[in-house]
Design an enzyme around this catalytic site. Sequence first.
Site, mmCIF file in Angstrom:
data_model
loop_
_atom_site.group_PDB
_atom_site.id
_atom_site.type_symbol
_atom_site.label_atom_id
_atom_site.label_comp_id
_atom_site.label_asym_id
_atom_site.label_seq_id
_atom_site.Cartn_x
_atom_site.Cartn_y
_atom_site.Cartn_z
ATOM 1 N N GLY A 59 33.817 18.407 42.653
ATOM 2 C CA GLY A 59 35.280 18.373 42.718
ATOM 3 C C GLY A 59 35.925 18.695 41.383
ATOM 4 N N ALA A 62 35.158 11.573 47.353
ATOM 5 C CA ALA A 62 36.087 11.104 48.388
ATOM 6 C C ALA A 62 36.462 12.248 49.316
ATOM 7 C CB ALA A 62 37.377 10.573 47.755
ATOM 8 N N GLU A 116 48.573 7.004 45.581
ATOM 9 C CA GLU A 116 48.844 6.927 47.030
ATOM 10 C C GLU A 116 48.858 5.472 47.504
ATOM 11 O OE1 GLU A 116 49.284 9.176 49.910
ATOM 12 O OE2 GLU A 116 50.142 10.288 48.256
ATOM 13 N N TYR A 129 44.212 7.924 54.312
ATOM 14 C CA TYR A 129 43.642 8.088 52.966
ATOM 15 C C TYR A 129 44.070 6.913 52.075
ATOM 16 C CZ TYR A 129 43.195 9.818 48.165
ATOM 17 O OH TYR A 129 42.894 9.934 46.817
HETATM 18 P P1 NAP Z 1 38.105 16.735 45.022
HETATM 19 O O1 NAP Z 1 38.252 17.975 44.207
HETATM 20 O O2 NAP Z 1 38.454 16.765 46.462
HETATM 21 O O3 NAP Z 1 36.584 16.222 44.858
HETATM 22 C C1 NAP Z 1 36.054 15.214 45.662
HETATM 23 C C2 NAP Z 1 34.562 15.441 45.787
HETATM 24 O O4 NAP Z 1 34.020 14.414 46.654
HETATM 25 C C3 NAP Z 1 34.193 16.790 46.407
HETATM 26 O O5 NAP Z 1 33.348 17.489 45.533
HETATM 27 C C4 NAP Z 1 33.470 16.417 47.700
HETATM 28 O O6 NAP Z 1 32.354 17.218 47.975
HETATM 29 C C5 NAP Z 1 32.992 15.002 47.405
HETATM 30 N N1 NAP Z 1 32.688 14.262 48.630
HETATM 31 C C6 NAP Z 1 33.393 14.264 49.792
HETATM 32 N N2 NAP Z 1 32.764 13.496 50.711
HETATM 33 C C7 NAP Z 1 31.640 13.010 50.118
HETATM 34 C C8 NAP Z 1 30.572 12.196 50.546
HETATM 35 N N3 NAP Z 1 30.508 11.718 51.804
HETATM 36 N N4 NAP Z 1 29.582 11.888 49.671
HETATM 37 C C9 NAP Z 1 29.605 12.391 48.421
HETATM 38 N N5 NAP Z 1 30.578 13.207 47.959
HETATM 39 C C10 NAP Z 1 31.592 13.504 48.800
HETATM 40 O O7 NAP Z 1 38.951 15.554 44.365
HETATM 41 P P2 NAP Z 1 39.449 15.365 42.849
HETATM 42 O O8 NAP Z 1 40.832 15.884 42.753
HETATM 43 O O9 NAP Z 1 38.404 15.793 41.923
HETATM 44 O O10 NAP Z 1 39.584 13.775 42.809
HETATM 45 C C11 NAP Z 1 38.499 12.962 42.401
HETATM 46 C C12 NAP Z 1 38.729 11.554 42.931
HETATM 47 O O11 NAP Z 1 39.943 11.038 42.423
HETATM 48 C C13 NAP Z 1 38.826 11.443 44.440
HETATM 49 O O12 NAP Z 1 38.236 10.204 44.800
HETATM 50 C C14 NAP Z 1 40.314 11.407 44.713
HETATM 51 O O13 NAP Z 1 40.577 10.715 45.921
HETATM 52 C C15 NAP Z 1 40.787 10.646 43.495
HETATM 53 N N6 NAP Z 1 42.155 10.937 43.034
HETATM 54 C C16 NAP Z 1 42.519 12.224 42.776
HETATM 55 C C17 NAP Z 1 43.788 12.484 42.270
HETATM 56 C C18 NAP Z 1 44.235 13.894 41.945
HETATM 57 O O14 NAP Z 1 45.437 14.098 41.789
HETATM 58 N N7 NAP Z 1 43.329 14.836 41.791
HETATM 59 C C19 NAP Z 1 44.681 11.413 42.018
HETATM 60 C C20 NAP Z 1 44.242 10.118 42.276
HETATM 61 C C21 NAP Z 1 42.979 9.880 42.759
HETATM 62 P P3 NAP Z 1 32.447 18.759 48.464
HETATM 63 O O15 NAP Z 1 32.714 19.543 47.204
HETATM 64 O O16 NAP Z 1 31.113 19.002 49.042
HETATM 65 O O17 NAP Z 1 33.579 18.837 49.427
HETATM 66 O O1 G4F Z 2 49.249 18.348 46.845
HETATM 67 P P1 G4F Z 2 49.268 17.330 47.917
HETATM 68 O O2 G4F Z 2 48.476 17.601 49.123
HETATM 69 O O3 G4F Z 2 48.852 15.977 47.216
HETATM 70 P P2 G4F Z 2 49.054 14.427 47.598
HETATM 71 O O4 G4F Z 2 49.256 14.243 49.039
HETATM 72 O O5 G4F Z 2 50.108 13.895 46.690
HETATM 73 O O6 G4F Z 2 47.630 13.813 47.228
HETATM 74 C C1 G4F Z 2 46.988 14.129 46.002
HETATM 75 O O7 G4F Z 2 47.378 13.197 45.017
HETATM 76 C C2 G4F Z 2 47.002 11.833 45.278
HETATM 77 C C3 G4F Z 2 47.516 10.992 44.115
HETATM 78 O O8 G4F Z 2 48.847 10.641 44.336
HETATM 79 C C4 G4F Z 2 45.490 11.760 45.385
HETATM 80 F F1 G4F Z 2 45.104 10.474 45.589
HETATM 81 C C5 G4F Z 2 45.016 12.649 46.517
HETATM 82 O O9 G4F Z 2 43.589 12.624 46.567
HETATM 83 C C6 G4F Z 2 45.472 14.079 46.245
HETATM 84 O O10 G4F Z 2 44.816 14.550 45.106
HETATM 85 O O11 G4F Z 2 50.769 17.070 48.379
HETATM 86 C C7 G4F Z 2 51.804 16.746 47.464
HETATM 87 C C8 G4F Z 2 53.146 16.757 48.181
HETATM 88 C C9 G4F Z 2 53.162 15.958 49.491
HETATM 89 O O12 G4F Z 2 54.335 15.198 49.527
HETATM 90 C C10 G4F Z 2 53.221 17.015 50.578
HETATM 91 O O13 G4F Z 2 53.912 16.620 51.755
HETATM 92 O O14 G4F Z 2 53.439 18.110 48.545
HETATM 93 C C11 G4F Z 2 53.969 18.109 49.853
HETATM 94 N N1 G4F Z 2 53.760 19.442 50.435
HETATM 95 C C12 G4F Z 2 54.745 20.304 50.812
HETATM 96 N N2 G4F Z 2 54.211 21.415 51.335
HETATM 97 C C13 G4F Z 2 52.573 20.014 50.698
HETATM 98 C C14 G4F Z 2 52.862 21.259 51.265
HETATM 99 N N3 G4F Z 2 51.299 19.594 50.482
HETATM 100 C C15 G4F Z 2 50.295 20.438 50.825
HETATM 101 N N4 G4F Z 2 49.029 20.054 50.586
HETATM 102 N N5 G4F Z 2 50.533 21.663 51.422
HETATM 103 C C16 G4F Z 2 51.797 22.116 51.669
HETATM 104 O O15 G4F Z 2 51.988 23.205 52.182
#
Ligand code: NAP
Ligand code: G4F
Length: 348
Positions: A13, A84, A129, A151
């Site tokens: 990820g 995740a 979230e 989620y």
């Molecule tokens: P991401 O790019 O979606 O990476 C998540 C990774 O988890 C992917 O590589 C996925 O594998 C792997 N995964 C999914 N199901 C699994 C399973 N059953 N067993 C083992 N691995 C699995 O997410 P990210 O943006 O790097 O975020 C990292 C973490 O921070 C996540 O837990 C996310 O919920 C959390 N988080 C992210 C944000 C954000 O804004 N990015 C904010 C708050 C929290 P594949 O590559 O094979 O799909």
């Molecule tokens: O980019 P999003 O899909 O991210 P979201 O839902 O905020 O979640 C991300 O951030 C979380 C932390 O707050 C993480 F925990 C989670 O794993 C993930 O990384 O959507 C952001 C916003 C939402 O309000 C959505 O309704 O953008 C709005 N949106 C509007 N048009 C859209 C779109 N989101 C997506 N994905 N695609 C659209 O076309």
Amino acid sequence: MGVKRALITGIRGQDGAYLAKFLLEKGYEVIGGDRRSSDGDYWRLKALGIDKEVKIVYLDLLELTNIMRVIDKYKPDEVYNLAAQSFVQASFEQPLLTSEVNALGVLRILEALRVFMPEVRFYQASTSELFGKVQAIPQDENTPFYPRSPYGVSKLFAFWITKNYREAYGMFAVNGILFNHESPLRGLEFVTRKITYGLARIKYGLQDKIILGNLEAKRDWGYAPEYVEAMWLMLQADTPEDYVVATGETHSVREFVEIAAEVCGFQLVWKGKGTEERGIDQKTGKTIIEISSEFYRPAEVDILLGNPRKIYEKLGWKPRTSFRELVQIMMEADLKLVSSQVRAHRTL
Ligand code: NAP
Ligand code: G4F
């Protein structure tokens, strides 16, 4: 003390890649947990030039014995649980799978650690979230949670079970409550990357428009490479505590589109309302943004705005990249990427 060993779950990820790079630069040995997929492509690790330096192990959060064997074999000093089902929209379609991975998956790791390595330092990727339908603005470590998606609810269980293992068994287990963080390595399904990659493709004539959902949603968007530093700092602290990691600024999806379009050289004007609204490039008169209810959430998180004061005061972490700089970094990276894709296609 010898070389420290870190296990990162979710190595494929966005955050897994940046954290691996950061830890390798600090001299860590990095074990990367990959749930295994048929493509076996480590494009993010390759993009950062570290695919040869990370030791990949198959590790799926759905399987307890798999987790136990990996932990027993590698005995890591630090475990970062980043794995995740992380896409909020998909969690409405796959709530059970999301909960199996994001909630019970965390408990599986904690149980394995309790048995084999209770002295480990454990980081859980918690999320803004959790605040969902926000009960206060801005949100900090004391703001009550109100998740708005399967989620969010799955991550609520993970938050509390991590805290519970800290309190019940004295484990060094912490939650980083991270607000949205983005980068050129962000998945294409998330709105920021959907916008920057989509606009770059429009610029190069590979698609006509982007179809989005709710433009009014507001997020506290930061730059991912800085956020993985916060994860590490939390595990180096004297005491295990939970921290909010955020910029302290919030911006709408609409603002993100407008800045990205400007960087891309479009002259964007909006016409219409609701799902009839259109984003038009004044230079060409063409519609480049459309709205569809398909991308609206059954329950939306309208606004997230974090207060990162605790992590600044206790661990010295603060964000360095502004919102405009973030959009610019992502937009320029996608223009470069699409341009190289076009060149590669021409030489075929
Ligand atoms: P991401 O790019 O979606 O990476 C998540 C990774 O988890 C992917 O590589 C996925 O594998 C792997 N995964 C999914 N199901 C699994 C399973 N059953 N067993 C083992 N691995 C699995 O997410 P990210 O943006 O790097 O975020 C990292 C973490 O921070 C996540 O837990 C996310 O919920 C959390 N988080 C992210 C944000 C954000 O804004 N990015 C904010 C708050 C929290 P594949 O590559 O094979 O799909
Ligand atoms: O980019 P999003 O899909 O991210 P979201 O839902 O905020 O979640 C991300 O951030 C979380 C932390 O707050 C993480 F925990 C989670 O794993 C993930 O990384 O959507 C952001 C916003 C939402 O309000 C959505 O309704 O953008 C709005 N949106 C509007 N048009 C859209 C779109 N989101 C997506 N994905 N695609 C659209 O076309």
